[in-house]
Motif scaffolding. Structure first.
Motif, PDB file in Angstrom:
ATOM      1  N   TRP A  32     -58.515 -19.431 -75.100  1.00 60.22           N
ATOM      2  CA  TRP A  32     -59.591 -18.567 -75.570  1.00 60.22           C
ATOM      3  C   TRP A  32     -59.370 -17.082 -75.293  1.00 60.22           C
ATOM      4  O   TRP A  32     -59.748 -16.247 -76.132  1.00 60.22           O
ATOM      5  CB  TRP A  32     -60.932 -19.023 -74.985  1.00 60.22           C
ATOM      6  CG  TRP A  32     -61.378 -20.351 -75.530  1.00 60.22           C
ATOM      7  CD1 TRP A  32     -60.744 -21.128 -76.455  1.00 60.22           C
ATOM      8  CD2 TRP A  32     -62.562 -21.066 -75.174  1.00 60.22           C
ATOM      9  NE1 TRP A  32     -61.452 -22.276 -76.696  1.00 60.22           N
ATOM     10  CE2 TRP A  32     -62.580 -22.272 -75.923  1.00 60.22           C
ATOM     11  CE3 TRP A  32     -63.609 -20.825 -74.296  1.00 60.22           C
ATOM     12  CZ2 TRP A  32     -63.596 -23.209 -75.811  1.00 60.22           C
ATOM     13  CZ3 TRP A  32     -64.637 -21.756 -74.176  1.00 60.22           C
ATOM     14  CH2 TRP A  32     -64.631 -22.935 -74.924  1.00 60.22           C
ATOM     15  N   PRO A  38     -64.083 -19.933 -79.811  1.00 60.22           N
ATOM     16  CA  PRO A  38     -64.378 -20.502 -81.139  1.00 60.22           C
ATOM     17  C   PRO A  38     -65.857 -20.436 -81.475  1.00 60.22           C
ATOM     18  O   PRO A  38     -66.704 -20.272 -80.580  1.00 60.22           O
ATOM     19  CB  PRO A  38     -63.894 -21.952 -81.012  1.00 60.22           C
ATOM     20  CG  PRO A  38     -63.895 -22.245 -79.547  1.00 60.22           C
ATOM     21  CD  PRO A  38     -63.573 -20.951 -78.862  1.00 60.22           C
ATOM     22  N   ASP A  39     -66.154 -20.573 -82.752  1.00 54.84           N
ATOM     23  CA  ASP A  39     -67.559 -20.524 -83.190  1.00 54.84           C
ATOM     24  C   ASP A  39     -68.383 -21.631 -82.547  1.00 54.84           C
ATOM     25  O   ASP A  39     -69.566 -21.446 -82.261  1.00 54.84           O
ATOM     26  CB  ASP A  39     -67.633 -20.639 -84.720  1.00 54.84           C
ATOM     27  CG  ASP A  39     -67.032 -19.430 -85.416  1.00 54.84           C
ATOM     28  OD1 ASP A  39     -66.984 -18.356 -84.781  1.00 54.84           O
ATOM     29  OD2 ASP A  39     -66.612 -19.561 -86.571  1.00 54.84           O
ATOM     30  N   ASN A  40     -67.752 -22.784 -82.345  1.00 49.24           N
ATOM     31  CA  ASN A  40     -68.450 -23.918 -81.728  1.00 49.24           C
ATOM     32  C   ASN A  40     -67.633 -24.373 -80.517  1.00 49.24           C
ATOM     33  O   ASN A  40     -66.810 -25.286 -80.624  1.00 49.24           O
ATOM     34  CB  ASN A  40     -68.612 -25.056 -82.738  1.00 49.24           C
ATOM     35  CG  ASN A  40     -69.533 -26.147 -82.223  1.00 49.24           C
ATOM     36  OD1 ASN A  40     -69.704 -26.327 -81.023  1.00 49.24           O
ATOM     37  ND2 ASN A  40     -70.140 -26.885 -83.140  1.00 49.24           N
ATOM     38  N   PRO A  41     -67.850 -23.748 -79.354  1.00 51.08           N
ATOM     39  CA  PRO A  41     -67.046 -24.084 -78.174  1.00 51.08           C
ATOM     40  C   PRO A  41     -67.142 -25.549 -77.770  1.00 51.08           C
ATOM     41  O   PRO A  41     -66.138 -26.155 -77.367  1.00 51.08           O
ATOM     42  CB  PRO A  41     -67.622 -23.174 -77.078  1.00 51.08           C
ATOM     43  CG  PRO A  41     -68.271 -22.044 -77.818  1.00 51.08           C
ATOM     44  CD  PRO A  41     -68.792 -22.660 -79.078  1.00 51.08           C
ATOM     45  N   TRP A  44     -64.948 -27.639 -79.962  1.00 45.06           N
ATOM     46  CA  TRP A  44     -63.542 -27.382 -79.621  1.00 45.06           C
ATOM     47  C   TRP A  44     -63.141 -28.180 -78.395  1.00 45.06           C
ATOM     48  O   TRP A  44     -62.094 -28.833 -78.362  1.00 45.06           O
ATOM     49  CB  TRP A  44     -63.341 -25.884 -79.392  1.00 45.06           C
ATOM     50  CG  TRP A  44     -61.909 -25.447 -79.238  1.00 45.06           C
ATOM     51  CD1 TRP A  44     -61.098 -24.922 -80.210  1.00 45.06           C
ATOM     52  CD2 TRP A  44     -61.111 -25.499 -78.047  1.00 45.06           C
ATOM     53  NE1 TRP A  44     -59.851 -24.636 -79.685  1.00 45.06           N
ATOM     54  CE2 TRP A  44     -59.829 -24.988 -78.365  1.00 45.06           C
ATOM     55  CE3 TRP A  44     -61.349 -25.936 -76.744  1.00 45.06           C
ATOM     56  CZ2 TRP A  44     -58.804 -24.884 -77.431  1.00 45.06           C
ATOM     57  CZ3 TRP A  44     -60.324 -25.850 -75.802  1.00 45.06           C
ATOM     58  CH2 TRP A  44     -59.074 -25.332 -76.147  1.00 45.06           C
TER      59      TRP A  44
END
Length: 401
Positions: A32, A38-41, A44
């Motif tokens: 990261w 990311p948009d949706n941790p 991910w």
């Protein structure tokens, strides 16, 4: 993630499931900072853990035994991947969470150990956070968790939600989710006195219980009501400057009306059975607060009576302290101080900053400013987050002015 991985690996490989989750978080720390968050941790992390699980199964399927119910599926590469994909689907993950929570409530464990296990494994609490939730030492908590993990790892499989033992285990699940919410609302975090994400996670897990036919009991509805009524006040717990606001100073126009209404609806549903649990009483206390348009309009007589009922159901020094504060509001600060001095097990509050903060507030109302300042300073020495420290520093300045 731990719940899903335990379903894949088998409960006897609990340590392996925890290791895979840890690997996923370590991978996030590596990736990261360079690629960005990311948009949706959560998605991910879940995908990373799933791929890591597949790698582990491929490497070790001939060397160790995994979940008995999936043994044959693990022998084929095609069935292995499809099985793991299916177990990481949304509905399967919810089912695994419930099964894991109830698996932690093993009959060979005391209820405190069951709850500690849920908080540590499923809610991500560190040993210090679990210890704070129980007003216990870290050393004792570490031993409790280690012993509980050994008992859980000795199980053959995750708990079957249709088991006749379901209702008996439900009370420990309730308690764990209550403590999870409580840690978010005013817990022992060194970073922040309010952790909204923990409150939301507790509400999400409680909603799973509300939707499950066997778990949808009056106590479950009362617990959900309590969470909604407290969560309604979250927007006003911190002011625009990032400082804690006491209940008496909060801007009540910022309270979430939709959560209040849902909490009241859930509390009405909780009245369906004859039993009155601690969650019923605490939700009723929260409802009295949310019904008052101003702090001075609060029905303190009713709140004291409700705390009397709560002390008979689950006596504790913290409940007694909250009752004493309510008595002070109803009958005056001197009476409140008398009630605090009479608390059974008061020594257990010696590490709780808001015990000394309560003493400081009541001494201040009695115009004994030196005593109030001393208590606020004692509370400051125990403060657990910058937010708590700022709040207590402000009270010290007020007592000195």
């Amino acid at each position: 993630m731990v719940a899903a991985l335990t379903r894949v690996f088998g409960v006897h490989n609990l340590a392996l499931a925890e290791d895979v989750v840890q690997d996923a978080f370590c991978r996030a720390l590596e990736v990261w900072p360079f690629r960005g968050v990311p948009d949706n941790p959560s998605a991910w992390l879940m995908t990373t853990a799933k791929h890591r699980a597949i790698d582990v199964l491929r490497r070790e399927r001939t060397a160790r035994t995994f979940a008995p119910e999936f043994g044959r599926l693990l022998e084929s590469e095609w069935t292995l991947v499809s099985m793991v994909d299916e177990l990481f689907g949304p509905s399967a993950l919810e089912d695994d969470l419930l099964r894991m929570m109830f698996s932690c409530c093993h009959p060979r464990l005391a209820e405190d150990a069951q709850i500690a296990l849920i908080l540590h494994i499923l809610c991500g609490f560190g040993v210090s956070e679990v210890a704070a939730a129980f007003l216990s030492s870290e050393a004792a908590t570490q031993k409790r968790i280690s012993r509980a993990k050994k008992v859980l790892a000795g199980s053959k499989r995750l708990f079957d939600l249709t088991n006749v033992d379901f209702r008996r285990r439900l009370s420990a699940v309730h308690r764990a989710l209550y403590l999870l919410f409580n840690e978010g609302y005013h817990g022992a975090s060194t970073e922040s006195a309010v952790r909204v994400e923990l409150c939301h996670e507790a509400m999400r897990l409680t909603a799973l219980l509300v939707e499950h036919p066997l778990a949808s009991t009056p106590a479950t509805h009362a617990l959900a009501a309590l969470m909604h009524l407290h969560a309604a006040r979250l927007p006003a717990r911190v002011d625009v400057s990032g400082n804690l606001s006491s209940l008496f100073e909060q801007d009540r126009s910022r309270w979430d009306g939709a959560l209040v209404a849902e909490g009241q609806r859930l509390l009405e549903r909780a009245a369906a059975g004859p039993a009155v649990t601690e969650y019923h009483v605490e939700a009723a206390i929260a409802a009295v607060h949310t019904c008052a348009p101003r702090a001075e309009d609060t029905n303190w007589r009713q709140i004291v009576a409700l705390y009397d009922a709560l002390l008979t159901i689950r006596p504790s020094p913290v409940v007694a302290l909250n009752r004493a504060i309510a008595v002070a509001q109803h009958e005056g600060p001197e009476r409140g101080l008398q009630e605090i001095q009479a608390i059974d097990g008061r020594d257990r509050l010696a590490g709780y900053p808001f015990y000394f903060a309560a003493l400081g507030e009541l001494e201040l109302r009695c115009e004994r400013r030196d005593a109030a300042r001393d208590h606020f300073q004692a509370a400051l020495a125990l403060a657990r987050s910058p937010m708590e420290r700022r709040f207590l520093e402000q009270r010290i300045q007020h007592a000195a002015s």
